[in-house]
Design an enzyme around this catalytic site. Structure first.
Site, PDB file in Angstrom:
ATOM      1  CB  VAL A  11      43.800  36.192  26.416  1.00 24.78           C
ATOM      2  CG1 VAL A  11      43.403  34.875  26.637  1.00 24.78           C
ATOM      3  CG2 VAL A  11      45.037  36.410  26.526  1.00 24.78           C
ATOM      4  CE  LYS A  35      36.375  44.776  29.315  1.00 23.71           C
ATOM      5  NZ  LYS A  35      37.408  43.848  29.694  1.00 23.71           N
ATOM      6  CB  THR A  86      46.806  36.230  36.462  1.00 28.63           C
ATOM      7  OG1 THR A  86      47.417  36.077  35.244  1.00 28.63           O
ATOM      8  CG2 THR A  86      45.601  34.764  36.289  1.00 28.63           C
ATOM      9  N   GLY A 259      57.091  46.650  28.915  1.00 27.14           N
ATOM     10  CA  GLY A 259      56.322  46.912  29.876  1.00 27.14           C
ATOM     11  C   GLY A 259      54.975  46.059  29.237  1.00 27.14           C
ATOM     12  CB  CYS A 262      52.281  39.321  29.364  1.00 29.00           C
ATOM     13  SG  CYS A 262      50.575  39.278  29.029  1.00 29.00           S
ATOM     14  CE  LYS A 322      52.422  44.265  21.714  1.00 29.69           C
ATOM     15  NZ  LYS A 322      52.903  43.301  21.086  1.00 29.69           N
TER      16      LYS A 322
HETATM   17  P1  NAD Z   1      41.892  41.478  30.591  1.00 31.56           P
HETATM   18  O1  NAD Z   1      41.914  42.184  31.721  1.00 31.56           O
HETATM   19  O2  NAD Z   1      41.901  42.221  29.476  1.00 31.56           O
HETATM   20  O3  NAD Z   1      40.600  40.560  30.772  1.00 31.56           O
HETATM   21  C1  NAD Z   1      40.023  39.823  31.643  1.00 31.56           C
HETATM   22  C2  NAD Z   1      38.548  39.871  31.600  1.00 31.56           C
HETATM   23  O4  NAD Z   1      37.989  38.903  32.386  1.00 31.56           O
HETATM   24  C3  NAD Z   1      37.900  41.422  32.003  1.00 31.56           C
HETATM   25  O5  NAD Z   1      37.026  41.674  30.924  1.00 31.56           O
HETATM   26  C4  NAD Z   1      37.067  40.929  33.242  1.00 31.56           C
HETATM   27  O6  NAD Z   1      36.132  41.730  33.134  1.00 31.56           O
HETATM   28  C5  NAD Z   1      36.803  39.255  33.173  1.00 31.56           C
HETATM   29  N1  NAD Z   1      36.335  38.710  34.193  1.00 31.56           N
HETATM   30  C6  NAD Z   1      37.190  38.511  35.339  1.00 31.56           C
HETATM   31  N2  NAD Z   1      36.464  37.647  36.141  1.00 31.56           N
HETATM   32  C7  NAD Z   1      35.579  37.174  35.574  1.00 31.56           C
HETATM   33  C8  NAD Z   1      34.474  36.275  35.961  1.00 31.56           C
HETATM   34  N3  NAD Z   1      34.434  35.620  37.297  1.00 31.56           N
HETATM   35  N4  NAD Z   1      33.566  35.788  34.765  1.00 31.56           N
HETATM   36  C9  NAD Z   1      33.683  36.615  33.823  1.00 31.56           C
HETATM   37  N5  NAD Z   1      34.657  37.448  33.451  1.00 31.56           N
HETATM   38  C10 NAD Z   1      35.431  37.687  34.318  1.00 31.56           C
HETATM   39  O7  NAD Z   1      43.037  40.158  30.761  1.00 31.56           O
HETATM   40  P2  NAD Z   1      43.886  39.652  29.315  1.00 31.56           P
HETATM   41  O8  NAD Z   1      45.026  40.759  28.982  1.00 31.56           O
HETATM   42  O9  NAD Z   1      42.909  39.162  28.318  1.00 31.56           O
HETATM   43  O10 NAD Z   1      44.668  38.647  29.997  1.00 31.56           O
HETATM   44  C11 NAD Z   1      43.943  37.517  30.520  1.00 31.56           C
HETATM   45  C12 NAD Z   1      44.988  36.396  30.940  1.00 31.56           C
HETATM   46  O11 NAD Z   1      45.728  35.868  29.604  1.00 31.56           O
HETATM   47  C13 NAD Z   1      46.112  36.776  31.955  1.00 31.56           C
HETATM   48  O12 NAD Z   1      46.320  35.560  32.763  1.00 31.56           O
HETATM   49  C14 NAD Z   1      47.135  37.207  31.158  1.00 31.56           C
HETATM   50  O13 NAD Z   1      48.485  36.929  31.853  1.00 31.56           O
HETATM   51  C15 NAD Z   1      47.093  36.179  29.926  1.00 31.56           C
HETATM   52  N6  NAD Z   1      47.843  36.282  28.750  1.00 31.56           N
HETATM   53  C16 NAD Z   1      47.345  37.779  28.304  1.00 31.56           C
HETATM   54  C17 NAD Z   1      47.986  38.328  26.823  1.00 31.56           C
HETATM   55  C18 NAD Z   1      47.706  39.548  26.581  1.00 31.56           C
HETATM   56  O14 NAD Z   1      48.611  39.954  25.560  1.00 31.56           O
HETATM   57  N7  NAD Z   1      47.131  40.157  27.312  1.00 31.56           N
HETATM   58  C19 NAD Z   1      48.621  37.386  26.291  1.00 31.56           C
HETATM   59  C20 NAD Z   1      49.000  35.899  26.646  1.00 31.56           C
HETATM   60  C21 NAD Z   1      48.274  35.652  27.891  1.00 31.56           C
END
Ligand code: NAD
Length: 435
Positions: A11, A35, A86, A259, A262, A322
């Site tokens: 995201v 990263k 989360t 799966g 989310c 997917k």
């Molecule tokens: P992700 O695990 O891909 O990325 C999270 C990133 O945050 C990681 O790179 C981690 O190293 C970093 N991080 C954690 N704590 C940190 C901090 N204190 N400071 C700096 N960086 C930190 O997660 P994601 O898939 O991008 O999801 C993020 C949020 O968005 C979640 O709540 C998810 O539910 C929501 N979301 C995800 C999607 C999706 O398709 N992946 C879609 C909509 C919403």
């Protein structure tokens, strides 16, 4: 505007890059220095179509910056987006919010001037209120907390960000809506709806959206089971009900089970929130249960098709949840492959996004880096993920084992074609041909 994304995962990276492409200066922060180092060489850390070009373009223009220096990013930004994970807590169905609160504590400590703190991470009802309490405790007056959930889909994330159906913003302070609206104005000009509500309302909209979509998928998957028993084609049912505009045609494709990063965690997150407020969300509970059972249905069906797992050679095409993503979170293959290997079969798998760490230490499981070698000599080929490159395979040419069978979990192939080619073919919710 000057923004910072805390968390540069699926995201944070996609939305940060796209915000930069709209002309904003964006600091993408991540605590994972690997990263950041890759991104500073314009190498994407995730597989997402169209993203690499956008990163390179905006990085070179100086609008997009990657850093582990939270202090600098927070100091220089007016809007701070929380984009950390989360996930579901270990051994519970509750939402793990430690990444959110650890980020918040750091930001609140560093924030000196006026800031708007925006939760893009999916967080349960009342998380914004808790963040506000932390801010009050630290006696910081200039920080507003708002909710702006993200609805992009992996695999189509860049497009989804650029052409969203709606932008949802939740705040208890209406003055803030104007600022956020300005940020999103280029997307609103293209037709996106700007929807404002209370902060708690916005937090719930995200969970409710995902739970509803998961319910739609689960509904059609259960009907597929009925179709298999009654000789009806599930695709006719999807079309027949989906063309009713009250129902809508999307998320009505029968498949393995939902799966990804989310739906599984957000359905669980929603029921724990319900339980916390003494509200039994029984429908969502049933959806979770049905989806879990579904994973077993496939392995039972495979056993029936093959008679036994012992020493059978099973080839998987695709293992991600997917197509067009490298994300393995809660992919059905994570349940299927270990079970099949433990039951005595030999699994080989090919995925366009490469080998997966999740299967590295699994006995009788190997990665193959091309489709042909992967399918060669297989007793059963399981089409797990419907990548485009699997659409036109000539199975009889790539598999010399004359008795091979196909189990298509995505209904990617045409029933008649399979019959004409005399391939023993099983799919989801459609008549099976055993030539
Ligand atoms: P992700 O695990 O891909 O990325 C999270 C990133 O945050 C990681 O790179 C981690 O190293 C970093 N991080 C954690 N704590 C940190 C901090 N204190 N400071 C700096 N960086 C930190 O997660 P994601 O898939 O991008 O999801 C993020 C949020 O968005 C979640 O709540 C998810 O539910 C929501 N979301 C995800 C999607 C999706 O398709 N992946 C879609 C909509 C919403």
């Amino acid at each position: 505007m000057k923004l910072c994304m805390i968390g540069t995962g699926y995201v944070g990276l996609v939305s940060g890059t796209c915000f930069a492409d709209l002309g904003n200066t964006v600091y993408c922060v991540d605590k994972d220095k690997n990263k950041i180092s890759k991104l500073n060489k314009c190498k994407p850390t995730i597989y997402e179509p169209g993203l690499e070009e956008l990163i390179t373009k905006n990085f070179k223009s100086g609008r997009l910056k990657f850093t582990s220096n939270v202090r600098e990013a927070v100091e220089k930004s007016d809007l701070i987006f929380i984009c950390v994970g989360t996930p579901t807590k270990k051994n519970s169905q509750d939402v793990e919010l430690k990444y959110v609160f650890s980020a918040i504590n750091e930001i609140v400590k560093l924030a000196k001037s006026k800031k708007i703190l925006i939760t893009k991470s999916t967080v349960p009802i009342g998380t914004g209120d808790k963040i506000e309490k932390i801010i009050k405790r630290k006696r910081k007056k200039n920080i507003e907390v708002i909710s702006n959930p993200e609805f992009l889909r992996e695999g189509e994330a860049v497009r989804d960000f650029r052409f969203p159906d709606r932008i949802v913003v939740g705040s208890n302070n209406p003055k803030i809506f104007k600022i956020v609206k300005k940020l999103y104005q280029p997307l609103l000009n293209k037709g996106a709806k700007f929807f404002t509500t209370s902060r708690r309302g916005s937090e719930l909209i995200k969970y409710a959206s995902n739970a509803f979509l998961a319910t739609k998928i689960t509904f059609i998957n259960e009907l597929a089971n009925l179709c298999e028993k009654t000789g009806i084609n599930i695709e006719d049912i999807s079309l027949g009900i989906g063309s009713d505009s009250r129902i809508g045609s999307r998320f009505l494709r029968a498949g393995p089970a939902y799966g990804g990063s989310c739906f599984p965690k957000d359905t669980k997150g929603l029921i724990t929130t319900g339980d916390k407020y003494k509200t039994n969300l029984s429908l969502v509970k049933a959806v979770i249960k049905s989806n879990e059972n579904r994973k077993k249905i496939h392995t039972e069906r495979i056993k029936k098709i093959l008679g036994t797992f012992k020493n059978k050679k099973i080839a998987f095409l695709g293992v991600t949840f997917k197509p067009n993503t490298d994300d393995m979170r809660d992919s059905v293959s994570l349940k299927m492959i270990p079970f099949i290997c433990k039951s005595g079969a030999h699994v080989s798998y090919y995925d366009p996004t490469g080998e997966k760490k999740e299967f590295k230490n699994l006995k009788r499981c190997k990665f193959t880096n091309n489709i042909k070698d992967n399918c060669k000599g297989a007793d059963l080929i399981i089409l797990h993920t419907d990548w485009d490159e699997f659409k036109t395979l000539e199975f009889k040419k790539i598999n010399k084992n004359k008795k091979f069978i196909i189990y298509d979990l995505r209904n990617l192939y045409n029933l008649k074609e399979m019959k004409n080619k005399k391939i023993k073919y099983f799919s989801i919710g459609r008549t099976s041909f055993s030539n």
